[in-house]
Design a protein around this motif. Sequence first.
Motif, short mmCIF file in Angstrom:
data_model
loop_
_atom_site.label_atom_id
_atom_site.label_comp_id
_atom_site.label_asym_id
_atom_site.label_seq_id
_atom_site.Cartn_x
_atom_site.Cartn_y
_atom_site.Cartn_z
N LYS A 152 0.85 -1.13 -0.09
CA LYS A 152 0.12 -0.03 0.14
C LYS A 152 0.83 1.28 -0.01
O LYS A 152 0.63 2.25 -0.64
CB LYS A 152 -1.01 -0.06 1.03
N ARG A 153 2.14 1.40 0.69
CA ARG A 153 2.84 2.25 0.66
C ARG A 153 3.44 2.53 -0.96
O ARG A 153 3.49 3.66 -1.28
CB ARG A 153 4.00 2.17 1.63
N ARG A 178 0.73 4.29 -2.70
CA ARG A 178 0.63 5.41 -2.57
C ARG A 178 1.70 6.34 -3.30
O ARG A 178 1.30 7.57 -3.86
CB ARG A 178 0.54 5.83 -1.20
N GLU A 179 2.90 5.62 -3.32
CA GLU A 179 4.01 6.49 -4.07
C GLU A 179 3.69 6.37 -5.70
O GLU A 179 4.00 7.59 -6.33
CB GLU A 179 5.49 5.61 -3.77
#
Length: 215
Positions: free
Chosen positions: A169-170, A173-174
């Motif tokens: 998820k990180r 988002r990037e």
Amino acid sequence: MDSFSTLIRTASQEQHVEAETSTFMSDLLGGRLGVDAYARYTEQLWFVYEALEAGADRLASDPVAGPFVQPGLFRLPALERDLAHLRGAGWRATLTALPATRAYADRVARCAREWPAGYVAHHYTRYLGDLSGGQIIRDKAERTWGFAKKGDGVRFYVFEEIGNPAAFKRGYRELLDAIDADELERQRVVAECKEAFALNTAVFRALGEEFPLSA
């Protein structure tokens, strides 16, 4: 200034809550509806993911949508195993979309054909939602209807190729933050995220009408 991923998350928060707290979903997760309602919901998901994934190959090389097209996310094979378990081997013959589902799937398909950034909006609301809140549904379904843990019936919610959902998820988002779009296009994508949640809520509303709790 907020990052684009933060902007999307905060802008769609209200619609997100509305979708999650729909009467149908509350009744389903509260164990007040039978497995037939869960199966009907799973059927509706098939139409939405068919629209998302049928156009994915064509978008894989697109500069905007391409980075988001990751086969490890694809849900159709898992959905089809779940439907075979829930409805039997002939599940395709009885598969029908509610009008609200048809409207949702048509919108996704149109974005896939005509507007890659709009496709990203639908991709984000579906896959990241399933990775997060979907795990609550899986857990409840296993306990309420006795499905094997992460087995047939709940495979849709099991992302076997994503070992670390938080890290994934990180990274996602990037990707959103790096999307090649000007300010106006970003605002359009945020608006499409809101539309995706509204379409999803309309499906829940229609399912709620199909499976009303007797007063």
